[in-house]
Design an enzyme around this catalytic site. Structure first.
Site, short mmCIF file in Angstrom:
data_model
loop_
_atom_site.label_atom_id
_atom_site.label_comp_id
_atom_site.label_asym_id
_atom_site.label_seq_id
_atom_site.Cartn_x
_atom_site.Cartn_y
_atom_site.Cartn_z
N GLY A 1 0.29 -1.07 -0.09
CA GLY A 1 -0.35 -0.21 0.30
C GLY A 1 1.06 1.08 0.16
O GLY A 1 0.42 2.34 -0.56
N THR A 2 1.75 1.19 0.59
CA THR A 2 2.59 2.20 1.02
C THR A 2 3.47 2.64 -0.64
O THR A 2 3.44 3.61 -0.98
CB THR A 2 3.75 1.84 1.74
OG1 THR A 2 3.26 1.94 3.05
CG2 THR A 2 5.59 3.00 1.39
N SER B 1 -4.25 -1.62 0.43
CA SER B 1 -2.93 -2.80 0.90
C SER B 1 -4.16 -3.87 1.48
O SER B 1 -4.76 -3.37 1.99
CB SER B 1 -2.60 -1.67 2.32
OG SER B 1 -1.82 -2.58 2.80
N ALA B 2 -3.32 -4.94 0.65
CA ALA B 2 -3.78 -6.35 0.89
C ALA B 2 -3.78 -6.55 2.37
O ALA B 2 -5.09 -7.70 2.66
CB ALA B 2 -3.61 -7.76 -0.27
N HIS B 3 -2.90 -6.79 3.09
CA HIS B 3 -2.81 -7.36 4.36
C HIS B 3 -3.73 -6.31 5.47
O HIS B 3 -3.61 -7.01 6.72
CB HIS B 3 -1.37 -7.22 4.56
CG HIS B 3 -0.41 -5.91 5.65
ND1 HIS B 3 -0.49 -5.46 6.45
CD2 HIS B 3 -0.49 -5.06 4.28
CE1 HIS B 3 0.13 -4.38 6.83
NE2 HIS B 3 -0.08 -3.50 5.63
N CYS C 1 5.17 7.87 23.86
CA CYS C 1 5.82 6.63 24.26
C CYS C 1 6.01 6.07 23.53
O CYS C 1 6.86 4.68 23.70
CB CYS C 1 5.23 6.64 25.67
SG CYS C 1 3.87 6.29 26.21
N GLN D 1 -7.95 1.66 4.34
CA GLN D 1 -8.17 0.90 6.14
C GLN D 1 -9.75 0.47 5.17
O GLN D 1 -10.27 0.41 6.21
CB GLN D 1 -8.58 2.61 6.60
CG GLN D 1 -7.15 1.82 7.55
CD GLN D 1 -6.25 1.19 8.50
OE1 GLN D 1 -7.52 0.15 8.71
NE2 GLN D 1 -5.68 0.77 8.36
#
Lengths: 464, 464
Positions: free
Chosen positions: B69-70, B194-196, B320, B177
């Site tokens: 996807g990136t 993005s497939a995952h 954090c 998403q």
């Protein structure tokens, strides 16, 4: 049904399949996360990196996984060039590199960089001396494949690496074709590989960058893979890639002996069985599983089609098998025949019977293709009514594609006396390579190429 | 052991696993080759493209498979910007896009382009009007996510697309998403996925570019995937990605109803069970499976660790938990509390018992973390011997990290009279977000931030 195109993609190794299945269950989560699924994924990724680094001969923190060998090459070249931007913008590559390297080089030129393409000899090898002469004060990077994907010739990597080191120039080695057979000789600065070439899955390449090599990743930032390969890690496939690299390496020596014998049989028998064949590539310094030959008067696409119908899957560097109708840049750089080109690259499981079957059908198929082409080509044309003297003849093949110009040349050469010339008019890119190659094979003299209104005029002197 | 981080990576869908296994046998060869293994691979690739295009709502020839996807986002943005280079070099993005979009935007700035980052409201949504006002004569591209990966808020894509269309600006929608839940509203020019994220394998993204959108792929040339995604196709994974997208879509409506009810339970119950909690994101216009909340006086990293020990895998946008010690850019843009932040994103198989289990352990874990922090924080410090008047107090928290500055503020606020002020000195990036958020939650007045020798001085007026 023998598949003889391992150099394009090797069938999945059983170990890759097993590892992939196991990692699908354990390695689907984000390895950057700290919860248990993420930690499991991270462990798998770390172990895969250790295994691949050991096989490559580098430290794990020098190795990143990319999404393909092409990406590894692109990122390696752009990162190394940017890292040494202050030194200069000169890039040295061999003329026979994989298209991913040559396209990256062209892209570099498009952005204002300069590129030297080092020529090769007729076996496809660079000369270390000539390669060294291409290095300049402003050379930021040099690239050399470990071995040719098209003709199997091994390059003198160690010698070239030594010369690059002396010149202070990092050397990127595209090891895509050879990683399955052993580590690359010492001395490289960057190394690229591709898992589906060694029996691993698609979707995984690797890029190793030695500590100390200046490297500045290009493109948008991303925290994954040391910032060198953006995007979510292709984890189950990475695990399978590393596991299969170990596995093929463990079997490499035995496989190499077996496949080298089979390739030797093809190298020896094909010229005995098929007339007018040129076997290309270095006969000794070569990959164990790969052999390439070209057949005069043969249309490569038709021959591939016939071989496919007979059950044999091979590839070809002939112009007719390329979308751009240009012959393979590798054959071109070597100056060898490109028509009727066949590359045979044997996967690990190839048997004697597979190769014998190939040798059994090949002569008939080549003869059949030649017969059809002979029949469809016009009869020996009468000499053009040109004002040229009697001992010369002009052959107009404009608009005709490989292998027709060479077939017609062979038909008419007898029409001029020994010492006379045939001038072949051709606008086919392959003729530029194949007419000189024909001359060398038939012991005629290739006088040279002259400019013409359309295409080029190739002058051939009849010697026998 | 419930995994509640589907927004990072969804567990592999059973259909994806089946399709992957089948395609490992049929789809390992090079789909560009004409022999039978290549033709089989090509058929699989074509069928996968048909299926994915139907799910996305585009033509097959508009869709290319990328390696993540990136990569789809990076290639989509760089290609669209280059394609409209003549129009200008202005890029509009929302402030809450995925880091891949924001990194591509920063990269564009580094290369001399300009970027407008459109703010969002406290729910995380852009206003179509404000988005439209960011468009300029020289805007080459606008980017808007379909829904937030961090807080689940859906963006007004259709309205923004209409405004972009009127302005003649192509809109890239990052649908990573939301693709699992249905097609993106009409009007986009480019779309990334993005497939995952939908239960497909890692290593596959998709980029759709509508016919007619000017697009110039950047980087070295490559003939695969219409020149938009270099490198050997990740074929078995592509097949699995397309098959699983169809499968999750077929189940989407039923799953959405079930998961929305579970998320509603978390949205309602967490503030009842845990004091000082802010649930963030739009309560209605949101993804069905995702909810985010933040807990005052809690260290996000410790809370995640405790949840992991209790068997729950979640993620967090707290500073954090970030390698850069800055809070999530999304929470920052929304202006909501970032400390003790928890994102719960439910995968398809989540049961009522899983969620009840989470609700059962959460209050005790939060209380435990608060108790430990309370104990380790210094007792309410006596007012600094500053020359400030009596009704004001300076609290020095320099060097202390989230959530300590807020905990100490809460401790000392009683030390000034109503109407008096506490000035918190802090060099923690999270304090800039969390002190105003604390004021809003505790009904105190955040007067503002003043410059200080080190960090910033946050002035808070006691109202109650």
């Amino acid at each position: 049904m023998p598949y003889f195109d391992a150099a394009s993609a090797a069938p999945l190794h059983p170990v890759a399949r097993q590892a992939l299945l196991a990692a699908l269950d354990e390695g689907w989560a984000d390895p950057a996360r700290l919860y248990r699924e993420g930690r499991r994924a991270r462990l798998l990724l770390d172990a895969a990196r250790e295994a691949a680094a050991e096989a490559v001969g580098c430290r794990p923190d020098e190795l990143t996984f990319t999404s393909s060998g092409t990406r590894a090459v692109h990122s390696g070249i752009s990162g190394a060039l940017a890292g040494r931007r202050r030194v200069g913008r000169h890039l040295v590559v061999s003329a026979v590199e994989h298209s991913s390297v040559l396209h990256a080089a062209s892209d570099h030129e498009d952005r204002g960089g300069s590129v030297a393409r080092v020529p090769v000899d007729r076996t496809g090898a660079v000369s270390p001396r000539v390669f060294g002469e291409a290095l300049r004060e402003d050379t930021a990077l040099a690239c050399l494949q470990s071995a040719s994907h098209e003709v199997g010739t091994e390059q003198p990597v160690a010698e070239v690496a030594g010369i690059c080191r002396s010149a202070g120039v990092p050397l990127l080695v595209d090891a895509a074709q050879s990683l399955a057979w052993g580590p690359v000789p010492e001395g490289w600065s960057l190394l690229a590989g591709s898992a589906h070439k060694w029996g691993g899955p698609a979707g995984v390449g690797l890029l190793a960058v030695r500590k100390g090599v200046r490297f500045a990743p290009q493109g948008p930032a991303d925290e994954r893979e040391s910032g060198r390969a953006p995007g979510f890690e292709n984890l189950p496939a990475i695990v399978a890639a590393a596991a299969s690299l170990r596995a093929v390496r463990a079997e490499a020596d035995a496989d190499a002996v077996r496949l080298r014998a089979l390739v030797d049989r093809i190298r020896t028998r094909v010229p005995e069985l098929v007339p007018d064949v040129e076997v290309v590539g270095d006969p000794e310094r070569r990959l164990p599983h790969l052999v390439t030959f070209s057949c005069l008067y043969v249309d490569g696409e038709t021959l591939l089609h016939e071989l496919d119908r007979a059950g044999f899957s091979v590839s070809s560097g002939s112009s007719c098998t390329s979308s751009t109708l240009t012959p393979s840049h590798v054959l071109k750089a070597m100056g060898v025949l490109s028509e009727g080109n066949v590359r045979v690259s044997l996967p690990r499981g190839t048997t004697d019977e597979d190769v014998d079957g190939f040798l059994a059908v090949l002569p008939g198929l080549v003869a059949g293709v030649r017969e059809k082409l002979e029949a469809s080509a016009p009869a020996a044309p009468s000499p053009s009514p040109s004002p040229a003297p009697d001992d010369s003849l002009v052959l107009d093949t404009l608009g005709k594609r490989c292998p027709i110009p060479v077939i017609e040349l062979a038909k008419v050469i007898g029409g001029v006396p020994v010492g006379g010339t045939v001038t072949v008019l051709s606008d086919d890119e392959a003729a530029r390579l194949d007419i000189p190659a024909w001359c060398a094979m038939r012991e005629q003299e290739y006088v040279g190429e002259e400019p013409a209104d359309r295409g080029a005029a190739h002058v051939v002197r009849r010697l026998s």
